[in-house]
Scaffold this motif. Structure first.
Motif, PDB file in Angstrom:
ATOM      1  N   SER A  90       0.835  -1.202   0.000  1.00 50.37           N
ATOM      2  CA  SER A  90       0.000   0.000   0.000  1.00 50.37           C
ATOM      3  C   SER A  90       0.873   1.256   0.000  1.00 50.37           C
ATOM      4  O   SER A  90       0.503   2.272  -0.584  1.00 50.37           O
ATOM      5  CB  SER A  90      -1.005  -0.023   1.155  1.00 50.37           C
ATOM      6  OG  SER A  90      -0.353   0.239   2.367  1.00 50.37           O
ATOM      7  N   HIS A  92       1.878   1.936  -3.641  1.00 49.10           N
ATOM      8  CA  HIS A  92       0.766   2.544  -4.377  1.00 49.10           C
ATOM      9  C   HIS A  92       0.504   3.980  -3.904  1.00 49.10           C
ATOM     10  O   HIS A  92       0.196   4.849  -4.712  1.00 49.10           O
ATOM     11  CB  HIS A  92      -0.487   1.679  -4.266  1.00 49.10           C
ATOM     12  CG  HIS A  92      -0.466   0.501  -5.196  1.00 49.10           C
ATOM     13  ND1 HIS A  92      -1.531  -0.359  -5.359  1.00 49.10           N
ATOM     14  CD2 HIS A  92       0.493   0.045  -6.036  1.00 49.10           C
ATOM     15  CE1 HIS A  92      -1.207  -1.289  -6.256  1.00 49.10           C
ATOM     16  NE2 HIS A  92       0.030  -1.062  -6.657  1.00 49.10           N
ATOM     17  N   ASP A  93       0.651   4.231  -2.614  1.00 47.18           N
ATOM     18  CA  ASP A  93       0.468   5.601  -2.112  1.00 47.18           C
ATOM     19  C   ASP A  93       1.496   6.556  -2.711  1.00 47.18           C
ATOM     20  O   ASP A  93       1.190   7.710  -2.982  1.00 47.18           O
ATOM     21  CB  ASP A  93       0.602   5.643  -0.589  1.00 47.18           C
ATOM     22  CG  ASP A  93      -0.602   5.013   0.091  1.00 47.18           C
ATOM     23  OD1 ASP A  93      -1.598   4.732  -0.607  1.00 47.18           O
ATOM     24  OD2 ASP A  93      -0.546   4.798   1.316  1.00 47.18           O
ATOM     25  N   VAL A 103       2.786   6.390  -5.605  1.00 47.64           N
ATOM     26  CA  VAL A 103       2.355   6.729  -6.966  1.00 47.64           C
ATOM     27  C   VAL A 103       1.335   7.862  -6.885  1.00 47.64           C
ATOM     28  O   VAL A 103       1.422   8.857  -7.589  1.00 47.64           O
ATOM     29  CB  VAL A 103       1.722   5.505  -7.670  1.00 47.64           C
ATOM     30  CG1 VAL A 103       1.159   5.905  -9.025  1.00 47.64           C
ATOM     31  CG2 VAL A 103       2.733   4.378  -7.826  1.00 47.64           C
ATOM     32  N   ILE A 104       0.373   7.673  -5.986  1.00 42.11           N
ATOM     33  CA  ILE A 104      -0.700   8.654  -5.824  1.00 42.11           C
ATOM     34  C   ILE A 104      -0.169  10.014  -5.374  1.00 42.11           C
ATOM     35  O   ILE A 104      -0.524  11.052  -5.913  1.00 42.11           O
ATOM     36  CB  ILE A 104      -1.711   8.143  -4.763  1.00 42.11           C
ATOM     37  CG1 ILE A 104      -2.362   6.844  -5.226  1.00 42.11           C
ATOM     38  CG2 ILE A 104      -2.766   9.203  -4.476  1.00 42.11           C
ATOM     39  CD1 ILE A 104      -3.153   6.956  -6.496  1.00 42.11           C
ATOM     40  N   ASP A 105       0.693   9.999  -4.361  1.00 44.51           N
ATOM     41  CA  ASP A 105       1.192  11.252  -3.810  1.00 44.51           C
ATOM     42  C   ASP A 105       2.323  11.842  -4.638  1.00 44.51           C
ATOM     43  O   ASP A 105       2.812  12.924  -4.339  1.00 44.51           O
ATOM     44  CB  ASP A 105       1.713  11.037  -2.375  1.00 44.51           C
ATOM     45  CG  ASP A 105       0.558  10.829  -1.399  1.00 44.51           C
ATOM     46  OD1 ASP A 105      -0.575  11.192  -1.761  1.00 44.51           O
ATOM     47  OD2 ASP A 105       0.801  10.328  -0.293  1.00 44.51           O
TER      48      ASP A 105
END
Lengths: 324, 324
Positions: free
Chosen positions: B83, B86-87, B89-91
């Motif tokens: 996670s 993936h975070d 990538v998002i942030d």
């Protein structure tokens, strides 16, 4: 036309399929509007529901329980859907099967997390099955698929690929999940080990053939039928079976280079497709696909006769002829 | 200094932790160089291994089996790691804990698939546990975490948030996985239902406190200690507990607007951090965190005395004082 044939092939199992369809819709229902909309959008964009139908048909060779079948089928279709959402992020695709993708309609971040969410939903669904082998098999299948996705990235735009590389890639991309669909369907209905093995191999061989046909259609079909430009694989840096045969041809080289560096014009794309179609590569790829189908069919031959066996054989025949 | 304290706190369980560390390294070993390097990079970037330690300590209240404990601990730490990838990538984060992120060192696509791969590895690890409740609990936990991630996106840059929204968000972001770490640790060692319940609630309350302290440190700590610029939460559009208290102050409004639209200068960032630190908001947030810690401690009080109970209480005390 072909779509109609597939529908009639599914007709005998319509009740089972529509039960699964309802369970799929229920499973992505969420209080978050973004999750619900993105998942439903994805679900309604359709697909052929081949994984659910493989689960159903394989289960028919054991003690059929609609409830167990639905849990496994929903789980496998959700895993398939989740991997499609993540693939669309990677491929930067705006359309799939003519429908806008989640990453295009929302954005990459929503698409990534929607994929994660759908993966988790798949686990919740399979979590209701009380068989350790089922969980282990699914986990290992997912692991191999993820490995395949990264390997696909590693091979992107690489022209030094062999047939073995290609076959290994489509095994992970498609054949494994179809093989597991058959295996899990047979397992949850307590079919004999021999039957489980045959169905597992049927799914694998049929899956290999299916993906080769898919890769052929990317070259031979129309933009309209594909719901995306023909030749997209090459534009995305993926060398598939038909292209493998001709990748070193001097006349093809400029197309390949321009596809990969993104400078291919619309006119050149049409010329490139025409070149591949006339090169004989498509026919060679069709032969490989036919070989896999033959193997798939021979696995099913020795299973007990009945509607399920008939349907599996029809699906194999359909894969060889499909145009969408 | 604080890092040393945490190490000594873990000393009693060093053997168990180093076993788990080895299992973690083994589990991300792969023939694909990209997967192996990205996963190992991530693993070695470290973290506090709080989830494994919670699993170990909770298991001590039942029939302790290192093998089962390791499978659960590895699985939970991998889910946490996945996670984080993936975070990032998002942030769009280039650094985490002072280490380059996978998405920065490789790219977003590799990061997304590495996350998927690590998730699957987690499933393979937990797949070896033969307890249906374990699989169901893990699946539901992952589902809620994913839901939380999308909700976090929905709330990004939204200033109309309530305390309830914030608490619900950090529950999904942090408290749930810590709560499940305790619950699963207790479950696999066949602890009594009463003990499972207490440990589960301990993990939940400690997790809430932990995340609030994390959100405070983003305001009060230094760039160096954080391994990223202080105030990153606001720069990424996340309103956390300290900011919730002052978000409507007219003097704070310009900082908030400029953080969100990406026009905040370096000088203004320093001014903004000074403003929040002097506003009294940090102290209010600390009170809320202390309240959760009190609840966590009261759950543990009635458990049988021993090293595990002592360690859980020390961890709770550490969370209240930690500076990194």
């Amino acid at each position: 036309m072909e779509k109609l044939k597939l529908m009639s092939l599914y007709a005998d199992f319509r009740k089972d399929l529509s039960y699964i369809e309802k369970e799929l819709e229920k499973s992505v229902d969420s209080s978050s509007p973004v999750i619900r909309q993105a998942s439903l959008h994805l679900l309604r964009a359709g697909g052929k529901r081949i994984r659910p139908i493989f689960v159903i048909l394989s289960s028919k060779f054991g003690e059929y329980s609609m409830e167990n079948v639905a849990k496994v089928a929903v789980s496998l279709e959700l895993i398939h859907m989740a991997s499609l959402v993540h693939d669309d992020v990677i491929d930067d695709s705006d359309f799939r099967r003519g429908f806008e993708t989640v990453k295009s309609r929302w954005n990459n971040r929503i698409a990534m997390y929607t994929g994660d969410y759908i993966f988790s939903r798949a686990l919740v669904s399979i979590g209701e099955i009380e068989m350790q082998t089922v969980h282990q098999l699914l986990a290992k299948t997912m692991l191999e698929i993820c490995k395949g996705e990264i390997i696909q990235l590693e091979y992107q735009q690489r022209t030094d690929q062999t047939f073995r590389d290609y076959l290994r890639r489509i095994k992970r991309k498609t054949a494994l999940l179809l093989s597991s669909s058959c295996e899990l369907g047979a397992l949850v209905s307590n079919a004999s080990a021999d039957t489980v093995g045959k169905l597992k191999r049927f799914g694998y061989f049929a899956g290999m053939a299916f993906q080769i046909v898919d890769d052929i259609l990317d070259i031979t079909s129309t933009d309209e039928k594909l719901g995306k430009p023909a030749g997209s694989d090459l534009l995305n840096g993926h060398i598939t079976l038909p292209t493998l045969y001709i990748k070193d041809n001097p006349e093809f080289q400029p197309f390949l280079i321009r596809s990969f560096d993104g400078t291919l014009t619309e006119e050149e794309r049409v010329q490139m497709l025409r070149y591949i179609r006339q090169s004989g590569a498509v026919e060679k790829a069709q032969e490989v696909s036919a070989l896999y189908l033959k193997k798939a069919i021979s696995e099913v031959q020795s299973l007990p006769d009945g509607d399920a066996k008939k349907a599996l054989l029809q699906i194999a025949a359909f894969i060889g002829k499909r145009k969408f």
